[in-house]
Design an enzyme around this catalytic site. Structure first.
Site, PDB file in Angstrom:
ATOM      1  N   SER A 288     101.470 -11.225  38.257  1.00  0.00           N
ATOM      2  CA  SER A 288     101.345 -10.366  37.083  1.00  0.00           C
ATOM      3  C   SER A 288     102.696  -9.832  36.611  1.00  0.00           C
ATOM      4  O   SER A 288     103.529 -10.590  36.129  1.00  0.00           O
ATOM      5  CB  SER A 288     100.366  -9.226  37.398  1.00  0.00           C
ATOM      6  OG  SER A 288      99.975  -8.559  36.228  1.00  0.00           O
ATOM      7  N   ASP A 299     113.829 -17.657  31.881  1.00  0.00           N
ATOM      8  CA  ASP A 299     113.896 -18.224  30.526  1.00  0.00           C
ATOM      9  C   ASP A 299     115.200 -17.845  29.822  1.00  0.00           C
ATOM     10  O   ASP A 299     115.754 -18.642  29.054  1.00  0.00           O
ATOM     11  CB  ASP A 299     112.704 -17.749  29.691  1.00  0.00           C
ATOM     12  CG  ASP A 299     111.451 -18.574  29.938  1.00  0.00           C
ATOM     13  OD1 ASP A 299     111.509 -19.494  30.782  1.00  0.00           O
ATOM     14  OD2 ASP A 299     110.424 -18.306  29.298  1.00  0.00           O
ATOM     15  N   LYS A 313      98.987 -15.055  37.691  1.00  0.00           N
ATOM     16  CA  LYS A 313      98.063 -14.118  37.045  1.00  0.00           C
ATOM     17  C   LYS A 313      98.738 -13.592  35.779  1.00  0.00           C
ATOM     18  O   LYS A 313      99.558 -12.691  35.823  1.00  0.00           O
ATOM     19  CB  LYS A 313      97.720 -12.980  38.010  1.00  0.00           C
ATOM     20  CG  LYS A 313      96.455 -12.191  37.655  1.00  0.00           C
ATOM     21  CD  LYS A 313      96.728 -11.082  36.688  1.00  0.00           C
ATOM     22  CE  LYS A 313      95.491 -10.247  36.416  1.00  0.00           C
ATOM     23  NZ  LYS A 313      95.703  -9.201  35.403  1.00  0.00           N
TER      24      LYS A 313
END
Length: 432
Positions: A288, A299, A313
Site C-alpha cells: 500500500s 519511476d 495492494k
C-alpha cells in the site's frame, strides 16, 4: 428541394437515434427490474424452504456479506455488532497482535508483522498463511472478521495456525495480545556518512519523524530508506515522504470508474529536504503506502530499489454508512492507485531494481594466514607507524556499543541491507 430532402433525412436519422436511446433505456430499466425481481425471488425462496428458520434480516445480511466478498478482498459488509466492534474503543481496553493481514488467492495471508509487536516477537513472518485463529478455520472468513477475532483485551492469548513457505507442517504460534505502540520512524547511522531510516508503518508522525532525522544528521552522503514489512497507512504520509526526496512531478494518482473520483498528487519543490543518493529496501511485506513511496521514487529514478517484489495492494477503500442511524456500513473499494509512469500497483506489486534475498551476507574468507609486507622482518615502516622518529604500534579504535549505530556484524547478518549499503557506497563515490 435537395436541401429540404436532406433536412428530412437528418431529422429521420435523429428521431431513429432518439428512439434507439429510449429503447436502450427501457431495456436497461427492464433488465434492472428483472435482476431485482430475481434477487427478491431467491430471498423469498430461502425464507420459505431453507432447512433452518431464518428471519428476513438474517438472509439479507448474509446476502450482503456474500456480495461484498465477491467484489474484492478488501470490500466488506459490517452489521451493527461488527461495526461497533471495529470502532476504536475509548477506554483503551482492546489490544492486538501487531500484524497486517490481507487476502491473497482467497487465503488469509500475513502482509507483515510490525517491528517490536507481540506477533513479531512470537515469530510470525510475512507471507505466512493463517489456517486457523484459535479453533476457528479461516476458510470463507472475511478479512474484517479475521481482524475482529485477532483483536481482544491486552494480556489475553491467541493461537494462530499458519502454513509457511518451505516448512512441511503447519505451525502453531501462541501470541499474547497487547496494546500496540509503534515507533514509526527509527534513525541510525552506518559508518560515518550513511543515514539509515526505518519506517515501520505510515502513521501520522512519519513525515515529521523523517524530517527531524534528516535535518539532525550531519555530514551524510547517502540514505537507506527501509520499507521492508511496512504494511502501509496514511496516503498523506506516503505523499509527504516521497516529497522529501522528489522536487517535481506526479507522486501518485487515484482513478475510479468516473472522472469525479480521479485525483493527482504532485511533488512540491519547497518540501524537498535532500538530494543525496538514496536506496530503498522492500520485500513481500511492503504494501500500500510503502509501495506508493518506493514505486514513485523508482519511476522518478530518484532511488534504487533493493530486495524482493512487494505485496501489490494498490486500491482505495472508504467506509460508507448504509442506514439512517449509521449503525451499519460497507467498506467499499472505489479507486486504484497509479504511479507517475501510469503503472498500477494493484495485484502486480513493485519489482526492485536489484533482487536481494533475506539472510546473512557472504563474508570474505579469512586471509590472515597469508604473508603480507607488514609481516616481513625488514619491511619499510608506514608513515602512520612513526611518531617523533620512533616506531609506534597502530592501535585500532574501539567503539562503545551504540543503539544508533549499525555495526559491521549487524550489517553482515542482513544480506538485503548489506547489498543496499554496497550499492549506495558506489553511488557516493560516483557523485564525488
Amino acid at each position: 428541394m435537395n436541401k429540404f430532402i436532406l433536412s428530412i433525412i437528418v431529422l429521420v436519422i435523429s428521431l431513429n437515434f432518439l428512439h434507439a436511446d429510449v429503447k436502450a433505456d427501457k431495456k436497461e430499466e427492464q433488465s434492472r427490474f428483472e435482476s431485482l425481481s430475481k434477487l427478491t425471488n431467491v430471498i423469498g425462496t430461502v425464507e420459505k424452504y431453507y432447512v433452518d428458520d431464518l428471519k428476513l434480516q438474517q438472509i439479507v445480511d448474509k446476502a450482503l456479506k456474500g456480495l461484498m466478498q465477491e467484489l474484492d478482498a478488501h470490500s466488506t459488509y459490517m452489521d451493527k455488532k461488527y461495526f461497533k466492534e471495529m470502532q476504536i474503543q475509548t477506554d483503551g481496553e482492546f489490544g492486538g497482535l501487531g500484524i497486517t493481514v490481507g487476502m491473497r488467492d482467497g487465503a488469509l495471508t500475513v502482509i507483515s508483522p510490525i517491528d517490536g509487536t507481540p506477533a513479531f516477537e512470537a515469530g510470525v513472518k510475512s507471507e505466512d498463511i493463517i489456517l486457523k485463529i484459535d479453533d476457528k478455520s479461516t476458510l470463507n472468513m472475511s478479512l474484517d472478521e479475521a481482524v475482529s477475532l485477532m483483536r481482544g483485551k491486552p494480556k489475553t492469548s491467541i493461537t494462530l495456525t499458519v502454513v509457511r513457505k518451505d516448512v512441511r507442517k503447519p505451525l502453531e504460534i501462541k501470541i499474547v495480545r497487547d496494546i500496540i505502540k509503534i515507533e514509526s520512524v527509527k534513525a541510525k547511522t552506518i559508518g560515518k556518512d550513511i543515514l539509515y531510516l526505518r519506517v515501520t508503518s505510515f502513521d501520522k508522525n512519519v513525515v515529521d519523524g523523517l524530517t527531524k532525522a534528516i535535518k539532525d544528521a550531519k555530514g551524510i552522503k547517502g540514505i537507506i530508506l527501509d520499507l521492508r514489512n511496512n504494511p502501509g497507512g496514511l496516503l498523506t504520509q506516503a505523499i509527504g515522504t516521497t516529497d522529501l526526496f522528489v522536487d517535481k512531478g506526479i507522486i501518485v494518482s487515484q482513478k475510479g470508474r468516473d472522472d469525479s473520483s480521479e485525483e493527482t498528487f504532485n511533488a512540491n519543490y519547497s518540501k524537498t529536504l535532500t538530494r543525496v543518493p538514496l536506496i530503498v529496501l522492500v520485500n513481500g511485506g511492503s504494501a500500500s503506502a510503502s509501495e506508493i513511496v518506493s514505486g514513485a521514487l523508482q519511476d522518478h529514478k530518484r532511488a534504487i530499489l533493493v530486495g524482493e517484489k512487494t505485496f501489490g495492494k494498490g486500491s482505495v477503500q472508504v467506509v460508507l454508512p448504509i442506514t439512517a442511524d449509521k449503525s451499519e456500513a460497507i467498506k467499499l473499494t472505489i479507486a486504484k492507485y497509479y504511479l507517475p509512469s501510469g503503472r498500477t500497483i494493484q495485484a502486480t506489486g513493485i519489482t526492485p531494481d536489484v533482487i536481494a534475498y533475506p539472510g546473512e551476507a557472504v563474508k570474505a574468507p579469512d586471509m590472515d594466514f597469508m604473508i603480507k609486507e607488514a609481516d616481513l622482518k625488514k619491511h619499510l615502516k608506514s608513515e602512520l607507524e612513526k611518531v617523533d622518529g620512533k616506531d609506534k604500534d597502530v592501535k585500532k579504535e574501539t567503539k562503545k556499543d551504540d543503539k544508533k549505530i549499525i555495526t559491521d556484524e549487524e550489517l553482515f547478518k542482513d544480506n538485503q541491507l548489506k547489498t543496499g549499503v554496497d550499492i549506495l557506497k558506489s553511488l557516493i563515490i560516483i557523485n564525488k
